[in-house]
Design an enzyme around this catalytic site. Structure first.
Site, PDB file in Angstrom:
ATOM      1  N   HIS A 103      12.576  47.859  39.968  1.00  0.00           N
ATOM      2  CA  HIS A 103      11.961  47.019  40.986  1.00  0.00           C
ATOM      3  C   HIS A 103      10.833  47.749  41.708  1.00  0.00           C
ATOM      4  CE1 HIS A 103      15.682  44.212  41.134  1.00  0.00           C
ATOM      5  NE2 HIS A 103      14.764  43.786  40.301  1.00  0.00           N
ATOM      6  N   HIS A 115      18.793  47.265  35.547  1.00  0.00           N
ATOM      7  CA  HIS A 115      19.810  46.596  36.373  1.00  0.00           C
ATOM      8  C   HIS A 115      20.936  45.970  35.555  1.00  0.00           C
ATOM      9  CE1 HIS A 115      15.817  46.372  38.344  1.00  0.00           C
ATOM     10  NE2 HIS A 115      16.500  47.076  39.211  1.00  0.00           N
ATOM     11  N   CYS A 171      21.069  51.229  33.402  1.00  0.00           N
ATOM     12  CA  CYS A 171      21.481  52.536  33.900  1.00  0.00           C
ATOM     13  C   CYS A 171      22.963  52.753  33.574  1.00  0.00           C
ATOM     14  CB  CYS A 171      21.263  52.609  35.412  1.00  0.00           C
ATOM     15  SG  CYS A 171      21.897  54.149  36.090  1.00  0.00           S
ATOM     16  N   GLU A 173      21.424  42.907  39.254  1.00  0.00           N
ATOM     17  CA  GLU A 173      22.593  43.722  38.903  1.00  0.00           C
ATOM     18  C   GLU A 173      23.870  42.904  39.118  1.00  0.00           C
ATOM     19  OE1 GLU A 173      22.826  47.685  40.691  1.00  0.00           O
ATOM     20  OE2 GLU A 173      25.011  47.516  40.591  1.00  0.00           O
TER      21      GLU A 173
HETATM   22 FE1  SF4 Z   1      20.251  52.327  40.060  1.00  0.00          FE
HETATM   23 FE2  SF4 Z   1      21.149  54.094  38.256  1.00  0.00          FE
HETATM   24 FE3  SF4 Z   1      19.156  54.746  39.873  1.00  0.00          FE
HETATM   25 FE4  SF4 Z   1      21.554  54.505  40.852  1.00  0.00          FE
HETATM   26  S1  SF4 Z   1      20.929  56.029  39.336  1.00  0.00           S
HETATM   27  S2  SF4 Z   1      19.683  53.677  41.733  1.00  0.00           S
HETATM   28  S3  SF4 Z   1      22.382  52.853  39.613  1.00  0.00           S
HETATM   29  S4  SF4 Z   1      19.125  53.131  38.328  1.00  0.00           S
END
Ligand code: SF4
Length: 504
Positions: A237, A270, A292, A322
């Site tokens: 984002h 997400h 992630c 998410e």
């Molecule tokens: Fe999002 Fe993963 Fe970054 Fe945490 S580590 S903010 S879950 S992308």
């Protein structure tokens, strides 16, 4: 000797008259006359005005490129003149933003000062060297700043390819002078903000391991498969990241039906619901999953709790991708809980078979309040094995709280769509310090920082650190800044790339 706060140079009477009455009370205005000789004399006079906090050069100019029209402002990022070294004017993004908020069209670019009026041929040549505007004074006036903040604001009166003799039409001249008047009004906000400051840089800030990985996946996909590579939703984002990847051949789509049959598509950091994965299979898409791993962990927990017959209270924001993805793992078992009042009312068919999960980017303190309410109503409540709010979210919140304690105002770099960036603003506000979310330095309202002696800066996990450095440079240009890093944790998390893009 002048006791005014600002020193303004304007070549001709009409240009000097554009400096409005209010600013005139605070500024010493020197009419320089036209050309280098007059400019040098005026600069020497300006050097003697030693109590002004800042120096501005205002006036009209000729454009070199066709996309600039009468009334557009050229805000100099560099001044050039024949036989002289270029003079860089760093960090004018804040002023550019303030001018744009006044409805002015602004180009931040090079201004060349010529010894004689530049005709269309010379201007075409200058355009090829990256010059946006041409005048006959600015480069020789710059020395009068003598280390003080300097702004050079030139308003286009002649479009490219026209003679700079007089405004070709009355309309163009009138438009240019009106713009110049509005532009000089902004100098009042600028002079209010001129002061030396301290900047507290929160660390950790900016990219987390999940965002780094997601961006690298799109870059590798472009490198290995060639453009276009489709990406479902914003990969992370942040508008700057998305625009940069778009320039390199990524095509962002809202839904898979917008992706041509068999093409490569990347799922964003997400995560997606199983329904989206099924649809990708139906469309025979070449899928690369940039979810992630810490979001995937929450998905796995949702499946585990649902398989065990639990009702799952999913704490998060209903409109976040998410949450859509996680909820899709067990739609019949999941109840969304967005705040304490919903936690006080939510029900479960069997109060002894309940669990909770959370979005990874929530505010740590607010979430624990919600969990406390749920636990008081459902003593059998089970939670994830390790916290769902990820390390990056937690670290950035602790770091920003630390700088908010000392700062007069906090600036958080991040896009409005970024949940973790919004939480950083809220954390600062809860610490008692006003905070603002900005996409980049051009969003900063000079009034926010005018009285601030200490500015805290952080950036959400999806915001590039380069934007923070640009912001620091811009604040430094307002009279100098001592930059102090405030480190509350060190991060060395790395996630493996998915097989589809890993080097074999
Ligand atoms: Fe999002 Fe993963 Fe970054 Fe945490 S580590 S903010 S879950 S992308």
């Amino acid at each position: 000797m002048s006791t005014r706060e600002l020193l303004v140079f304007a070549p001709l009477r009409l240009e000097a008259a554009a400096v409005g009455r209010t600013l005139r009370r605070r500024a010493r205005v020197i009419r320089t006359g036209m050309g280098p000789h007059q400019a040098r004399i005026a600069a020497a006079r300006g050097l003697a005005v030693d109590d002004a906090r800042g120096v501005a050069v205002v006036g009209l100019c000729a454009a070199t490129s066709d996309d600039l029209r009468a009334g557009d402002v050229v805000l100099a990022s560099e001044l050039r003149h024949d036989g002289g070294a270029p003079i860089a004017l760093h960090g004018n993004g804040l002023l550019a933003g303030a001018l744009r908020r006044r409805g002015l069209r602004v180009r931040v670019g090079r201004v060349a000062s010529t010894e004689r009026i530049a005709g269309p041929c010379e201007r075409r040549y200058l355009a090829e060297t990256g010059v946006s505007g041409v005048d006959m004074e600015s480069a020789w006036l710059a020395g009068a700043a003598d280390g003080r903040p300097l702004a050079v604001l030139r308003v286009v009166v002649e479009a490219a390819g026209r003679e700079l003799v007089a405004p070709r039409t009355l309309a163009a001249g009138t438009r240019a002078l009106l713009s110049l008047r509005r532009a000089t009004q902004v100098l009042e906000e600028w002079v209010d903000a001129l002061r030396p400051r301290r900047i507290l840089l929160a660390a950790p800030r900016s990219f987390c391991a999940g965002v780094d990985r997601a961006i690298e996946i799109v870059e590798l996909a472009l490198e290995q498969r060639g453009a276009p590579v489709f990406v479902r939703k914003q990969i992370v984002h942040n508008d700057h990241v998305v625009a940069d990847l778009e320039r390199r051949g990524a095509v962002f789509v809202e839904e898979l039906d917008d992706v041509p049959h068999g093409a490569t598509v990347v799922f964003s950091a997400h995560g997606v619901s199983p329904a989206v994965r099924d649809r990708a299979r139906e469309l025979e898409l070449d899928v690369i999953d940039a979810t992630c791993p810490l979001v995937s962990k929450v998905h796995a927990e949702a499946r585990r709790f649902a398989a065990g017959g639990d009702t799952i209270f999913l704490i998060g924001h209903h409109d976040h991708e998410e949450i859509e993805g996680t909820a899709g793992e067990a739609p019949d078992s999941i109840r969304l809980v967005e705040n304490v009042s919903q936690a006080e009312r939510v029900e479960a068919p069997d109060p002894d078979r309940v669990a909770y999960l959370t979005q990874t980017t929530l505010a740590v303190d607010e979430t624990s309040e919600i969990v406390d309410v749920l636990r008081s109503r459902f003593p059998a409540l089970r939670g994830p094995e390790t916290d769902d709010i990820c390390y990056a979210t937690t670290n950035r919140q602790l770091a920003v709280r630390e700088v908010a304690r000392e700062a007069d105002v906090v600036l958080v770099v991040g896009s409005r769509t970024s949940s973790n960036s919004q939480r950083l603003v809220e954390v600062s506000e809860r610490a008692g310090t006003p905070a603002y979310l900005i996409d980049d330095e051009t969003d900063v309202d000079l009034a926010w920082i005018a009285d601030a002696r200490t500015i805290g800066i952080s950036a959400g996990a999806s915001a590039p650190d380069a934007l923070v450095h640009q912001l620091v440079r811009s604040i430094d240009a307002l009279g100098g800044a001592e930059v102090v890093q405030s480190t509350t944790a060190t991060e060395n998390v790395r996630f493996r790339l998915p097989l589809e893009v890993r080097a074999r």
